[in-house]
Design a protein around this motif. Structure first.
Motif, PDB file in Angstrom:
ATOM      1  N   ARG A  23       9.363   5.454   5.582  1.00 42.90           N
ATOM      2  CA  ARG A  23      10.471   6.329   6.090  1.00 42.90           C
ATOM      3  C   ARG A  23      11.869   5.803   6.218  1.00 42.90           C
ATOM      4  N   GLY A  24      11.363   5.649   8.027  1.00 44.54           N
ATOM      5  CA  GLY A  24      12.436   4.382   8.994  1.00 44.54           C
ATOM      6  C   GLY A  24      13.241   3.480   7.718  1.00 44.54           C
ATOM      7  N   GLY A  25      12.732   2.738   6.728  1.00 42.76           N
ATOM      8  CA  GLY A  25      13.070   1.754   6.313  1.00 42.76           C
ATOM      9  C   GLY A  25      12.271  -0.003   6.964  1.00 42.76           C
ATOM     10  N   ILE A  26      10.855   0.385   7.745  1.00 41.98           N
ATOM     11  CA  ILE A  26      11.131  -0.896   8.007  1.00 41.98           C
ATOM     12  C   ILE A  26       9.456  -1.262   7.838  1.00 41.98           C
ATOM     13  N   ASP A  27       8.897  -2.165   7.405  1.00 42.12           N
ATOM     14  CA  ASP A  27       8.441  -2.592   6.399  1.00 42.12           C
ATOM     15  C   ASP A  27       6.997  -2.563   7.246  1.00 42.12           C
ATOM     16  N   VAL A  28       6.036  -2.348   6.629  1.00 40.11           N
ATOM     17  CA  VAL A  28       4.821  -2.440   7.752  1.00 40.11           C
ATOM     18  C   VAL A  28       3.360  -2.957   6.812  1.00 40.11           C
ATOM     19  N   THR A  29       2.684  -3.463   8.238  1.00 44.81           N
ATOM     20  CA  THR A  29       1.622  -4.535   7.315  1.00 44.81           C
ATOM     21  C   THR A  29       0.629  -3.483   8.432  1.00 44.81           C
ATOM     22  N   ALA A  30      -0.414  -3.343   7.542  1.00 43.75           N
ATOM     23  CA  ALA A  30      -1.621  -1.549   8.238  1.00 43.75           C
ATOM     24  C   ALA A  30      -2.653  -2.403   7.770  1.00 43.75           C
ATOM     25  N   TYR A  31      -3.252  -2.704   9.310  1.00 42.81           N
ATOM     26  CA  TYR A  31      -5.289  -3.101   9.458  1.00 42.81           C
ATOM     27  C   TYR A  31      -5.784  -1.993   9.835  1.00 42.81           C
ATOM     28  N   ASP A  32      -6.912  -2.248   9.599  1.00 45.57           N
ATOM     29  CA  ASP A  32      -8.066  -1.781  10.778  1.00 45.57           C
ATOM     30  C   ASP A  32      -8.773  -2.927   9.946  1.00 45.57           C
ATOM     31  N   LEU A  33     -10.235  -1.749  10.865  1.00 46.28           N
ATOM     32  CA  LEU A  33     -11.388  -3.397  10.457  1.00 46.28           C
ATOM     33  C   LEU A  33     -12.645  -2.642   9.531  1.00 46.28           C
ATOM     34  N   SER A  34     -11.887  -0.993   9.536  1.00 52.23           N
ATOM     35  CA  SER A  34     -12.470  -0.337   8.638  1.00 52.23           C
ATOM     36  C   SER A  34     -12.145  -0.283   7.650  1.00 52.23           C
ATOM     37  N   GLU A  35     -13.497  -0.510   6.097  1.00 50.57           N
ATOM     38  CA  GLU A  35     -11.992  -0.586   5.295  1.00 50.57           C
ATOM     39  C   GLU A  35     -12.054   0.650   5.166  1.00 50.57           C
ATOM     40  N   ALA A  36     -13.171   2.307   5.195  1.00 50.01           N
ATOM     41  CA  ALA A  36     -13.695   3.254   4.644  1.00 50.01           C
ATOM     42  C   ALA A  36     -11.509   3.344   5.416  1.00 50.01           C
ATOM     43  N   ALA A  37     -12.065   3.355   6.307  1.00 55.71           N
ATOM     44  CA  ALA A  37     -10.030   3.704   7.134  1.00 55.71           C
ATOM     45  C   ALA A  37      -8.887   3.561   6.478  1.00 55.71           C
ATOM     46  N   ILE A  38      -9.559   2.638   6.158  1.00 52.88           N
ATOM     47  CA  ILE A  38      -7.718   1.972   5.740  1.00 52.88           C
ATOM     48  C   ILE A  38      -7.811   3.045   4.172  1.00 52.88           C
ATOM     49  N   GLU A  39      -9.549   2.699   2.979  1.00 51.64           N
ATOM     50  CA  GLU A  39      -8.945   3.181   2.089  1.00 51.64           C
ATOM     51  C   GLU A  39      -9.164   5.221   1.882  1.00 51.64           C
ATOM     52  N   ARG A  40      -9.275   5.784   3.876  1.00 51.79           N
ATOM     53  CA  ARG A  40      -8.475   7.218   3.316  1.00 51.79           C
ATOM     54  C   ARG A  40      -6.837   6.926   4.054  1.00 51.79           C
ATOM     55  N   ALA A  41      -6.658   5.597   4.982  1.00 47.73           N
ATOM     56  CA  ALA A  41      -5.096   6.141   5.038  1.00 47.73           C
ATOM     57  C   ALA A  41      -4.389   5.753   4.344  1.00 47.73           C
TER      58      ALA A  41
END
Ligand code: NAD
Length: 309
Positions: A23-41
């Motif tokens: 929302r502040g204008g920053i492009d974010v690449t988001a990573y987690d080693l858990s696929e479930a955490a990625i889906e939840r996020a």
């Protein structure tokens, strides 16, 4: 200003941080080693965006940043000017992450840790360019609470601190620079002093848990959101503080170990909201509504405190 950030760890804090940075204008690449955490996020972003809308947090003129999810650490950090480490509060897990990203990032990349209180000096022993490591301690829920502590370790360069402080300001949040790398920094030292006394009072049967919360929320919390502790001292009068603290300080809880009441609950599997019960009990299925209600109230209070009605 930093335009591209990698976020490592998408548990309790990650989704809100990703959304607020974007929302502040920053492009974010988001990573987690858990696929479930990625889906939840991913599934949480719509709700979080709704909260940011209700807070009227506008994206900059060039538009909001993007959020891209990845299950590859090297993809996550590729091209990032800032890496925010947001993995569990365990120095070994954090050190593993630093060792893994070290060969993947340029020396100019800033590595910020969202640690709640591990001294940054200890964390920067595990990275090859400690001058570019800094504490960036968000407060939960990170898309609603505007204050972020910025902490330098012994080897952090002053420019690293000022870059992160300026970034936080530029996206409309409130940086607080913590000048000494003390465990727990400032927010959690103050909070844990309060929690220790609160738990002790309940444990000793001085007050029921519900009444403790009413006392603190309406007697202290409501007021402290407007008048901070230093200003409160002036409001009360330093002479009054002197007389009360002369007998009260020595009587306050100063135990160094975990209070038995909390220990017993943990042993019984009662960890709080995440297990349906802790200091209080929660009916099955009631938690999303409770969290929604709390977010609504926090948004309303923040709007009032910021003079936006
Ligand atoms: P969490 O346990 O909810 O989530 C951590 C996430 O990190 C999990 O999704 C896990 O799968 C992931 N993870 C673990 N090892 C990883 C690795 N090697 N690489 C990538 N991902 C990995 O933790 P949290 O509550 O979000 O806390 C994260 C950090 O933020 C901690 O340092 C914590 O102290 C701090 N913090 C937490 C709060 C809070 O209220 N929860 C508030 C402020 C700061």
């Amino acid at each position: 200003m930093i335009k591209r950030a990698a976020l490592i760890g998408l548990g309790t804090m990650g989704p809100g941080i990703a959304a607020r940075l974007a929302r502040g204008g920053i492009d974010v690449t988001a990573y987690d080693l858990s696929e479930a955490a990625i889906e939840r996020a991913k599934s949480m972003l719509g709700t979080i965006d709704g909260v940011l809308d209700r807070l009227d947090i506008a994206a900059p003129d060039r538009g909001a940043g993007t959020i891209k999810f990845t299950s590859s650490l090297s993809d996550a950090v590729a091209g990032a000017e800032l890496v925010i480490e947001n993995v569990p509060e365990n120095i070994d897990i954090k050190a593993d992450v630093y060792r893994a990203i070290d060969p993947l990032i340029a020396p100019s990349v800033i590595v910020a840790s969202d640690t709640s209180g591990i001294p940054i000096t200890k964390l920067q022993a595990h990275i090859s360019n400690p001058a570019r490591m800094v504490g960036m301690h968000w407060s939960n829920p990170p898309h609603i609470i505007p204050m972020i502590e910025v902490i330098a370790g012994e080897k952090t360069a002053p420019e690293t601190v000022s870059t992160i402080r300026d970034l936080i300001r530029a996206i409309g949040l409130l940086p607080v620079v913590v000048k000494k790398d003390v465990p727990g920094f400032v927010e959690n030292r103050v909070l844990y002093a309060l929690l220790r006394e609160a738990v002790d009072l309940v444990e000793r049967g001085v007050i029921e848990p519900e009444d403790l919360d009413t006392c603190v929320s309406w007697g202290i919390g409501y007021k402290i959101a407007v008048i901070g502790p230093m200003a409160l001292l002036d409001m009360a009068g330093l002479d009054i503080y002197k007389s009360v603290s002369s007998f009260l300080n020595a009587d306050l809880c100063n135990r160094a170990d975990l209070a038995p009441v909390v220990k017993e609950k943990i042993e019984a599997g009662k960890l709080g909201l995440k297990s349906g019960g802790g200091m209080f009990s929660y009916e099955t299925g009631s938690i999303p509504a409770l969290q929604g209600e709390r977010a609504k109230k926090l948004v309303a209070v923040r709007r009032i405190l910021e003079g936006r009605g």
